[in-house]
Design a protein around this motif. Structure first.
Motif, PDB file in Angstrom:
ATOM      1  N   GLU A  72       1.666  -0.656  15.588  1.00  0.00           N
ATOM      2  CA  GLU A  72       0.844  -1.446  14.884  1.00  0.00           C
ATOM      3  C   GLU A  72       0.141  -1.274  14.016  1.00  0.00           C
ATOM      4  OE1 GLU A  72       4.068  -2.133  13.478  1.00  0.00           O
ATOM      5  OE2 GLU A  72       5.315  -0.864  15.161  1.00  0.00           O
ATOM      6  N   ILE A  73      -1.171  -0.419  14.699  1.00  0.00           N
ATOM      7  CA  ILE A  73      -2.386  -0.697  13.910  1.00  0.00           C
ATOM      8  C   ILE A  73      -2.649   0.859  13.557  1.00  0.00           C
ATOM      9  CG2 ILE A  73      -4.824   0.217  14.745  1.00  0.00           C
ATOM     10  CD1 ILE A  73      -4.390  -2.882  15.420  1.00  0.00           C
ATOM     11  N   LYS A  74      -2.846   1.086  11.707  1.00  0.00           N
ATOM     12  CA  LYS A  74      -2.797   1.454  11.053  1.00  0.00           C
ATOM     13  C   LYS A  74      -4.204   1.011  10.662  1.00  0.00           C
ATOM     14  CE  LYS A  74       1.462   1.908  10.959  1.00  0.00           C
ATOM     15  NZ  LYS A  74       1.792   3.060  12.345  1.00  0.00           N
ATOM     16  N   GLN A  75      -5.360   2.805  10.129  1.00  0.00           N
ATOM     17  CA  GLN A  75      -6.402   2.768   9.806  1.00  0.00           C
ATOM     18  C   GLN A  75      -6.121   3.603   8.172  1.00  0.00           C
ATOM     19  OE1 GLN A  75      -8.743   5.666  11.792  1.00  0.00           O
ATOM     20  NE2 GLN A  75      -9.097   4.212  13.222  1.00  0.00           N
ATOM     21  N   ARG A  76      -6.770   2.453   7.087  1.00  0.00           N
ATOM     22  CA  ARG A  76      -5.708   1.947   6.106  1.00  0.00           C
ATOM     23  C   ARG A  76      -8.069   1.793   4.867  1.00  0.00           C
ATOM     24  NH1 ARG A  76      -1.005  -0.504   3.649  1.00  0.00           N
ATOM     25  NH2 ARG A  76      -1.498   0.603   1.741  1.00  0.00           N
ATOM     26  N   HIS A  77      -7.281   2.277   4.002  1.00  0.00           N
ATOM     27  CA  HIS A  77      -8.528   2.029   3.120  1.00  0.00           C
ATOM     28  C   HIS A  77      -8.540   1.370   1.204  1.00  0.00           C
ATOM     29  CE1 HIS A  77      -9.881   5.439   4.222  1.00  0.00           C
ATOM     30  NE2 HIS A  77     -11.539   5.216   4.407  1.00  0.00           N
ATOM     31  N   GLY A  78      -9.557  -0.018   1.507  1.00  0.00           N
ATOM     32  CA  GLY A  78      -8.877  -0.792   0.860  1.00  0.00           C
ATOM     33  C   GLY A  78     -10.226  -0.928  -0.663  1.00  0.00           C
ATOM     34  N   PHE A  79     -10.431  -1.978  -1.226  1.00  0.00           N
ATOM     35  CA  PHE A  79     -11.787  -2.726  -2.389  1.00  0.00           C
ATOM     36  C   PHE A  79     -11.627  -3.759  -2.292  1.00  0.00           C
ATOM     37  CE2 PHE A  79      -9.397  -0.247  -5.727  1.00  0.00           C
ATOM     38  CZ  PHE A  79      -9.143  -1.970  -6.522  1.00  0.00           C
ATOM     39  N   PHE A  80     -12.224  -4.880  -1.640  1.00  0.00           N
ATOM     40  CA  PHE A  80     -12.001  -6.357  -1.823  1.00  0.00           C
ATOM     41  C   PHE A  80     -12.804  -7.191  -2.960  1.00  0.00           C
ATOM     42  CE2 PHE A  80     -12.074  -5.301   2.629  1.00  0.00           C
ATOM     43  CZ  PHE A  80     -11.302  -5.623   3.148  1.00  0.00           C
ATOM     44  N   ARG A  81     -12.094  -7.759  -3.547  1.00  0.00           N
ATOM     45  CA  ARG A  81     -12.058  -8.583  -5.206  1.00  0.00           C
ATOM     46  C   ARG A  81     -12.274 -10.273  -4.723  1.00  0.00           C
ATOM     47  NH1 ARG A  81      -7.923  -9.956  -7.478  1.00  0.00           N
ATOM     48  NH2 ARG A  81      -5.708  -8.744  -7.131  1.00  0.00           N
ATOM     49  N   LYS A  82     -12.923 -10.377  -6.095  1.00  0.00           N
ATOM     50  CA  LYS A  82     -12.644 -12.043  -5.789  1.00  0.00           C
ATOM     51  C   LYS A  82     -10.945 -11.951  -6.605  1.00  0.00           C
ATOM     52  CE  LYS A  82     -17.190 -13.292  -6.595  1.00  0.00           C
ATOM     53  NZ  LYS A  82     -18.039 -13.370  -7.813  1.00  0.00           N
ATOM     54  N   PRO A  83     -10.269 -13.350  -6.083  1.00  0.00           N
ATOM     55  CA  PRO A  83      -9.597 -13.373  -6.724  1.00  0.00           C
ATOM     56  C   PRO A  83      -9.397 -13.626  -8.285  1.00  0.00           C
ATOM     57  CG  PRO A  83     -10.017 -15.296  -5.507  1.00  0.00           C
ATOM     58  CD  PRO A  83     -10.701 -14.404  -5.181  1.00  0.00           C
ATOM     59  N   ASP A  84      -7.981 -13.393  -8.877  1.00  0.00           N
ATOM     60  CA  ASP A  84      -7.875 -13.698  -9.922  1.00  0.00           C
ATOM     61  C   ASP A  84      -6.521 -14.474 -10.358  1.00  0.00           C
ATOM     62  OD1 ASP A  84      -7.484 -13.752 -12.988  1.00  0.00           O
ATOM     63  OD2 ASP A  84      -6.209 -11.637 -12.695  1.00  0.00           O
ATOM     64  N   PRO A  85      -7.184 -16.139 -10.722  1.00  0.00           N
ATOM     65  CA  PRO A  85      -6.137 -17.316 -11.065  1.00  0.00           C
ATOM     66  C   PRO A  85      -4.811 -17.052 -12.032  1.00  0.00           C
ATOM     67  CG  PRO A  85      -8.318 -18.010 -10.425  1.00  0.00           C
ATOM     68  CD  PRO A  85      -8.688 -16.698 -10.372  1.00  0.00           C
ATOM     69  N   ASP A  86      -5.648 -16.303 -13.001  1.00  0.00           N
ATOM     70  CA  ASP A  86      -5.131 -15.999 -14.191  1.00  0.00           C
ATOM     71  C   ASP A  86      -3.714 -14.945 -13.720  1.00  0.00           C
ATOM     72  OD1 ASP A  86      -6.748 -17.815 -15.997  1.00  0.00           O
ATOM     73  OD2 ASP A  86      -7.659 -15.944 -16.472  1.00  0.00           O
ATOM     74  N   GLY A  87      -3.903 -14.336 -13.355  1.00  0.00           N
ATOM     75  CA  GLY A  87      -2.806 -13.578 -12.443  1.00  0.00           C
ATOM     76  C   GLY A  87      -2.579 -13.783 -11.640  1.00  0.00           C
ATOM     77  N   GLY A  88      -2.065 -15.150 -11.188  1.00  0.00           N
ATOM     78  CA  GLY A  88      -1.400 -16.284 -10.043  1.00  0.00           C
ATOM     79  C   GLY A  88      -1.616 -16.022  -9.103  1.00  0.00           C
ATOM     80  N   GLU A  89      -3.552 -15.808  -8.328  1.00  0.00           N
ATOM     81  CA  GLU A  89      -3.936 -15.803  -7.370  1.00  0.00           C
ATOM     82  C   GLU A  89      -4.901 -17.279  -7.016  1.00  0.00           C
ATOM     83  OE1 GLU A  89      -4.616 -10.125  -7.221  1.00  0.00           O
ATOM     84  OE2 GLU A  89      -6.041 -11.843  -7.618  1.00  0.00           O
ATOM     85  N   ASP A  90      -4.282 -17.220  -5.460  1.00  0.00           N
ATOM     86  CA  ASP A  90      -5.348 -18.765  -5.783  1.00  0.00           C
ATOM     87  C   ASP A  90      -6.836 -18.846  -5.538  1.00  0.00           C
ATOM     88  OD1 ASP A  90      -6.556 -20.915  -4.605  1.00  0.00           O
ATOM     89  OD2 ASP A  90      -4.628 -21.435  -2.977  1.00  0.00           O
ATOM     90  N   ARG A  91      -7.350 -19.784  -6.710  1.00  0.00           N
ATOM     91  CA  ARG A  91      -9.408 -19.822  -6.469  1.00  0.00           C
ATOM     92  C   ARG A  91      -9.671 -20.055  -5.570  1.00  0.00           C
ATOM     93  NH1 ARG A  91     -10.543 -20.999 -11.255  1.00  0.00           N
ATOM     94  NH2 ARG A  91      -8.337 -21.869 -12.340  1.00  0.00           N
ATOM     95  N   GLU A  92      -9.100 -20.438  -4.297  1.00  0.00           N
ATOM     96  CA  GLU A  92      -9.662 -20.585  -3.184  1.00  0.00           C
ATOM     97  C   GLU A  92      -9.675 -19.759  -1.798  1.00  0.00           C
ATOM     98  OE1 GLU A  92     -11.562 -23.983  -2.594  1.00  0.00           O
ATOM     99  OE2 GLU A  92     -10.486 -23.847  -4.406  1.00  0.00           O
ATOM    100  N   TRP A  93      -8.596 -18.662  -1.955  1.00  0.00           N
ATOM    101  CA  TRP A  93      -8.853 -17.502  -1.703  1.00  0.00           C
ATOM    102  C   TRP A  93     -10.337 -17.156  -1.519  1.00  0.00           C
ATOM    103  CZ3 TRP A  93      -3.997 -14.920  -3.603  1.00  0.00           C
ATOM    104  CH2 TRP A  93      -3.363 -14.843  -3.157  1.00  0.00           C
ATOM    105  N   SER A  94     -11.102 -16.515   0.204  1.00  0.00           N
ATOM    106  CA  SER A  94     -12.187 -15.111  -0.366  1.00  0.00           C
ATOM    107  C   SER A  94     -11.757 -13.969  -0.991  1.00  0.00           C
ATOM    108  CB  SER A  94     -12.615 -15.593   1.027  1.00  0.00           C
ATOM    109  OG  SER A  94     -12.577 -16.997   1.926  1.00  0.00           O
TER     110      SER A  94
END
Length: 117
Positions: A72-94
């Motif tokens: 179940e271990i997978k190596q992936r790539h991603g980019f991290f960003r601040k949450p978007d409350p206007d898009g429904g994401e919780d502003r409390e998320w890191s």
């Protein structure tokens, strides 16, 4: 799109690997910054589950073995960003991670262990 985060805050460091739970509810997945071999990633994830999740181990089952999780271990790539409350994401998320290809200029290598299908 929200602001990018170059160095996302993780919940803990185990055996030199920075780890955090991924998802709104514990048990969805664990993520580690960087690509790590299966053995070391499982050790860090297991310790994180015990320390931060108060679980016996990843499966919360004393009889479970690392071999049950190795595939179940997978190596992936991603980019991290601040949450978007206007898009429904919780502003409390890191942070929020967006999956991308390795050649994306903002790509960060991560190791992922999905605990739910």
């Amino acid at each position: 799109m929200s602001d990018l985060i170059a160095k996302p805050a993780m919940e803990g460091t185990h055996y030199g690997i920075q780890v955090a739970w991924l998802g709104e509810d514990w048990g969805e997945a664990l993520i580690a910054l960087g690509h790590h071999d299966t053995r070391h990633a499982l050790a860090a994830f297991n310790r994180h589950a015990r320390h931060f999740g108060s679980l016996a181990n990843l499966a919360d089952d004393p009889e479970a073995t690392a071999a049950e999780w190795a595939d179940e271990i997978k190596q992936r790539h991603g980019f991290f960003r601040k949450p978007d409350p206007d898009g429904g994401e919780d502003r409390e998320w890191s942070w929020v991670i967006e999956w991308c290809d390795a050649d994306n200029p903002n790509a960060t290598p991560v190791t992922l262990l999905r605990l739910e299908a």
